[in-house]
Design a protein around this motif. Structure first.
Motif, mmCIF file in Angstrom:
data_model
loop_
_atom_site.group_PDB
_atom_site.id
_atom_site.type_symbol
_atom_site.label_atom_id
_atom_site.label_comp_id
_atom_site.label_asym_id
_atom_site.label_seq_id
_atom_site.Cartn_x
_atom_site.Cartn_y
_atom_site.Cartn_z
ATOM 1 N N SER A 1 17.068 -61.803 -30.726
ATOM 2 C CA SER A 1 18.475 -61.976 -30.342
ATOM 3 C C SER A 1 19.434 -61.373 -31.377
ATOM 4 O O SER A 1 20.615 -61.191 -31.094
ATOM 5 N N ALA B 1 16.189 -60.551 -25.027
ATOM 6 C CA ALA B 1 15.631 -61.211 -26.212
ATOM 7 C C ALA B 1 14.660 -62.316 -25.811
ATOM 8 O O ALA B 1 13.606 -62.485 -26.432
ATOM 9 N N GLU B 2 14.985 -63.045 -24.743
ATOM 10 C CA GLU B 2 14.123 -64.137 -24.293
ATOM 11 C C GLU B 2 12.734 -63.637 -23.896
ATOM 12 O O GLU B 2 11.731 -64.315 -24.118
#
Length: 190
Positions: free
Chosen positions: A144, A165-166
């Motif tokens: 992130s 990012a996840e």
């Protein structure tokens, strides 16, 4: 008298396309034999093209401006000042070699050259996401906190992908979990 076996030093460490250790070829028809052989030749060609691309990039030799896969890959890697064939290591169970990679000004770039005709782009993009996860794990960087651009160069096309990012964090968790599981299992086996 001791039997004298023929010596084949040029074949030491190599495996035949149709070797005894993978004897499923005993059941191949003619078309399958030819297909397997063609795939092996394509893989050998791909290995040579990757070596040529690495050397060309490392020497900074720009290629003619073109949409051709190999030229676009080389020129982009030179333009982005990328390093070639970089090992990304988390553990002996989880590591891989990125074709071209750079991390500069908070932007992670990973480019992958595909020289064959088979394979889905989605699978190739997932491979690049694993490289991104390995990078973040090895260098202790939160996905992130950076931008990422992943590219696949294949069939005279460049596919760009900016993962969430996840998604990278999920892959990181899978790697960490799998490595812990394997390490504990190795300890038990002694």
């Amino acid at each position: 008298m001791q039997w004298r076996f023929n010596q084949h030093p040029n074949l030491a460490g190599l495996h035949a396309t149709f070797s005894p250790s993978q004897s499923s070829w005993l059941r191949y028809d003619d078309d399958k034999i030819l297909e397997v052989y063609a795939n092996k030749k394509a893989a050998e060609r791909g290995t040579r093209l990757h070596a040529w691309a690495k050397e060309t990039i490392d020497l900074g030799i720009k290629q003619p401006r073109s949409n051709k896969t190999l030229y676009a890959y080389v020129n982009d890697a030179i333009g982005f000042r990328m390093e070639t064939e970089v090992v990304l290591f988390y553990s002996p169970h989880y590591f891989g070699t990125a074709d071209a990679i750079s991390f500069r000004d908070g932007v992670l770039r990973i480019h992958d050259l595909k020289t064959g005709k088979v394979g889905k782009i989605e699978t190739h993009l997932e491979q690049l996401e694993v490289y991104a996860a390995l990078f973040c794990l090895e260098y202790d960087i939160k996905p992130s906190a950076i931008e990422m651009e992943l590219r696949v160069y294949k069939l005279d096309e460049v596919v760009r992908h900016c993962p969430l990012a996840e998604d990278i964090e999920t892959i990181m968790e899978i790697i960490v979990h799998g490595d812990k599981l394997l390490t504990e299992n190795e300890r038990k086996e002694g």
